[in-house]
Design a protein around this motif. Sequence first.
Motif, PDB file in Angstrom:
ATOM      1  N   VAL A 133       0.884  -1.333  -0.044  1.00  0.00           N
ATOM      2  CA  VAL A 133       0.161   0.077  -0.038  1.00  0.00           C
ATOM      3  C   VAL A 133       0.908   1.304   0.028  1.00  0.00           C
ATOM      4  CG1 VAL A 133      -1.797   1.204   1.173  1.00  0.00           C
ATOM      5  CG2 VAL A 133      -1.802  -1.247   1.239  1.00  0.00           C
ATOM      6  N   ALA A 134       0.653   2.098  -0.852  1.00  0.00           N
ATOM      7  CA  ALA A 134       1.459   3.301  -1.059  1.00  0.00           C
ATOM      8  C   ALA A 134       0.382   4.515  -0.980  1.00  0.00           C
ATOM      9  CB  ALA A 134       1.880   3.665  -2.436  1.00  0.00           C
ATOM     10  N   TYR A 135       1.019   5.604  -0.054  1.00  0.00           N
ATOM     11  CA  TYR A 135       0.181   6.690  -0.014  1.00  0.00           C
ATOM     12  C   TYR A 135       0.891   7.981  -0.370  1.00  0.00           C
ATOM     13  CZ  TYR A 135      -1.655   3.824   3.820  1.00  0.00           C
ATOM     14  OH  TYR A 135      -1.976   2.531   4.448  1.00  0.00           O
ATOM     15  N   TRP A 136       0.010   8.804  -1.055  1.00  0.00           N
ATOM     16  CA  TRP A 136       0.636  10.332  -1.302  1.00  0.00           C
ATOM     17  C   TRP A 136      -0.562  11.192  -0.549  1.00  0.00           C
ATOM     18  CZ3 TRP A 136       0.596   6.178  -4.342  1.00  0.00           C
ATOM     19  CH2 TRP A 136       1.836   5.834  -5.067  1.00  0.00           C
ATOM     20  N   ASP A 137      -0.067  12.194   0.077  1.00  0.00           N
ATOM     21  CA  ASP A 137      -0.940  12.901   0.923  1.00  0.00           C
ATOM     22  C   ASP A 137      -1.900  14.076   0.268  1.00  0.00           C
ATOM     23  OD1 ASP A 137       0.044  11.536   3.254  1.00  0.00           O
ATOM     24  OD2 ASP A 137       1.569  13.175   3.665  1.00  0.00           O
ATOM     25  N   GLY A 138      -1.331  14.538  -0.804  1.00  0.00           N
ATOM     26  CA  GLY A 138      -2.369  15.327  -1.497  1.00  0.00           C
ATOM     27  C   GLY A 138      -2.332  16.641  -0.849  1.00  0.00           C
ATOM     28  N   LEU A 139      -3.137  17.421  -1.541  1.00  0.00           N
ATOM     29  CA  LEU A 139      -3.258  18.722  -1.174  1.00  0.00           C
ATOM     30  C   LEU A 139      -4.491  18.988   0.056  1.00  0.00           C
ATOM     31  CD1 LEU A 139      -2.994  20.911  -4.334  1.00  0.00           C
ATOM     32  CD2 LEU A 139      -1.241  20.783  -2.766  1.00  0.00           C
ATOM     33  N   GLU A 140      -4.323  19.925   0.935  1.00  0.00           N
ATOM     34  CA  GLU A 140      -5.399  20.368   1.826  1.00  0.00           C
ATOM     35  C   GLU A 140      -6.424  21.040   1.100  1.00  0.00           C
ATOM     36  OE1 GLU A 140      -6.068  19.439   5.204  1.00  0.00           O
ATOM     37  OE2 GLU A 140      -4.520  17.734   4.588  1.00  0.00           O
ATOM     38  N   THR A 141      -7.372  20.641   0.148  1.00  0.00           N
ATOM     39  CA  THR A 141      -8.099  21.471  -0.826  1.00  0.00           C
ATOM     40  C   THR A 141      -9.311  21.701  -0.057  1.00  0.00           C
ATOM     41  OG1 THR A 141      -8.753  19.311  -1.727  1.00  0.00           O
ATOM     42  CG2 THR A 141      -7.010  20.769  -2.963  1.00  0.00           C
ATOM     43  N   GLU A 142     -10.033  22.649  -0.379  1.00  0.00           N
ATOM     44  CA  GLU A 142     -11.429  23.073   0.272  1.00  0.00           C
ATOM     45  C   GLU A 142     -12.508  22.219  -0.273  1.00  0.00           C
ATOM     46  OE1 GLU A 142     -12.090  25.362   2.795  1.00  0.00           O
ATOM     47  OE2 GLU A 142      -9.729  25.082   2.914  1.00  0.00           O
ATOM     48  N   GLY A 143     -13.590  21.903   0.461  1.00  0.00           N
ATOM     49  CA  GLY A 143     -14.550  21.173   0.237  1.00  0.00           C
ATOM     50  C   GLY A 143     -15.502  21.767  -0.727  1.00  0.00           C
ATOM     51  N   ASP A 144     -16.570  21.298  -1.404  1.00  0.00           N
ATOM     52  CA  ASP A 144     -17.759  22.033  -2.229  1.00  0.00           C
ATOM     53  C   ASP A 144     -18.225  23.323  -1.634  1.00  0.00           C
ATOM     54  OD1 ASP A 144     -16.985  20.199  -4.141  1.00  0.00           O
ATOM     55  OD2 ASP A 144     -19.010  18.928  -3.711  1.00  0.00           O
ATOM     56  N   ALA A 145     -18.454  23.146  -0.115  1.00  0.00           N
ATOM     57  CA  ALA A 145     -19.045  24.138   0.479  1.00  0.00           C
ATOM     58  C   ALA A 145     -17.983  25.164   1.002  1.00  0.00           C
ATOM     59  CB  ALA A 145     -19.784  23.797   1.509  1.00  0.00           C
ATOM     60  N   GLY A 146     -16.611  24.989   0.761  1.00  0.00           N
ATOM     61  CA  GLY A 146     -15.652  25.950   1.378  1.00  0.00           C
ATOM     62  C   GLY A 146     -15.334  25.985   2.616  1.00  0.00           C
ATOM     63  N   ASP A 147     -15.657  24.745   3.303  1.00  0.00           N
ATOM     64  CA  ASP A 147     -15.642  24.699   4.856  1.00  0.00           C
ATOM     65  C   ASP A 147     -15.004  23.766   5.411  1.00  0.00           C
ATOM     66  OD1 ASP A 147     -18.938  23.161   5.164  1.00  0.00           O
ATOM     67  OD2 ASP A 147     -17.268  22.613   4.090  1.00  0.00           O
ATOM     68  N   GLY A 148     -13.835  23.278   4.603  1.00  0.00           N
ATOM     69  CA  GLY A 148     -12.973  22.135   5.264  1.00  0.00           C
ATOM     70  C   GLY A 148     -12.324  21.584   3.979  1.00  0.00           C
ATOM     71  N   PRO A 149     -11.480  20.392   4.281  1.00  0.00           N
ATOM     72  CA  PRO A 149     -10.701  19.557   3.435  1.00  0.00           C
ATOM     73  C   PRO A 149     -11.751  18.903   2.494  1.00  0.00           C
ATOM     74  CG  PRO A 149      -9.740  19.493   5.533  1.00  0.00           C
ATOM     75  CD  PRO A 149     -10.761  20.381   5.679  1.00  0.00           C
ATOM     76  N   ALA A 150     -11.449  18.777   1.325  1.00  0.00           N
ATOM     77  CA  ALA A 150     -12.281  17.660   0.330  1.00  0.00           C
ATOM     78  C   ALA A 150     -12.450  16.423   0.955  1.00  0.00           C
ATOM     79  CB  ALA A 150     -11.752  17.868  -0.846  1.00  0.00           C
TER      80      ALA A 150
END
Length: 389
Positions: free
Chosen positions: A68-85
């Motif tokens: 199992v390999a992991y890439w952390d990705g970006l801390e993007t905002e969710g659709d409502a703009g109220d937290g990580p996707a």
Amino acid sequence: MAEPAQLLALARTFGDTVLERWERLVALETPSGDADRAAVFGKELAAGLAATADRVEQPPGPGGDHLVAYWDGLETEGDAGDGPAAGHTLLVAHSDTVFPAGTVARRPFTLAEDGDTVTGPGVFDMKGSLVAVELAMDLLSRTGATPGRPVRLVVVNDEEIGSPDGSRLVARHAEGAHAVLGLEPPLPGGALKIGRRGVARVRLSVRGVSAHAGLDAALGVSAIDELVDQLAGLRATAASLPDAALNVGTISGGTRANVVADHAEAEIGLRYATSETERALLSALLEPTPVRERAALTAETLSHRPAWAMDPANPLAAELTTLAAALGLDLPLGSSGGAGDTNLTGALGIPTVDGLGPAGAGAHGEDEHASLASLLERAALLAAFLDAH
């Protein structure tokens, strides 16, 4: 974000590097259940993925370590703009092949005179896909892009025998996934898979009563006769159901022609396109009623993959075809008659698409082959999708 065309142009500069890596992975043979060879291959694959992954784990299994390999990705905002996707992208693959150790010595990795077609055991199913994942992540790294969401790659080592252990790993990492991309080979013409028939293997065992077949036949109960009658009934059930198929793969039992058989068993393969047919077939097989009063029946499920019904409106597939069009690629869609690890995620209702490996043909056969150009294109497509998410 990197432009899809930029990713494809960059991918096409890595032909020689990809061929070298592809040949290396094919040379490290991985027949299902060979823990020692799985360990050698896993170490090599882990080293390649570690160049871009945030971490790589190798959870143990009966046939050797999975990966199992992991890439952390970006801390993007969710659709409502109220937290990580919410959710991660799950990539599903396998490292095992159907070929016994020693096949590579007889049929080594070879690049054809056309400069595109590669042959060798496992090039299509599915070591080319593993090379494509490594390249996709490298493309993102080289262009300064980062996946918009966390990414996990699960590589099981027992898919070719039904993932008896690997399925639990896929299920665990499917929890919370927003999308699942299966890296199995595509359908003919490079088509993605947006549905799969389900498959189950069941062992049906019968205990009878032995007796002299000439002097005391009436005292015995033939396990073989009971098994034959059970199989005839199962065939009739399968014939009455839509999209059902039944194959009796092996039969054994009895001892001698002059002894009433006190034991018999069969291994049975089932295929089904819908959950309704699946339930009816498994109910008939796993809850058998003896024809003979003193016969005892037991049924054991050896492996099981649920049906993943095709949805032509699959939104994940629509997004991938749009991305492919931006790369100048045609990406048809279809449903597979075979099963794989994405049966589970598709049946659970998680947005799922399979068949993202490089185009080719001849899986499990002597003429197995795949396309280098297609591998480079699939790597660029995968990188573009992950960059956008």
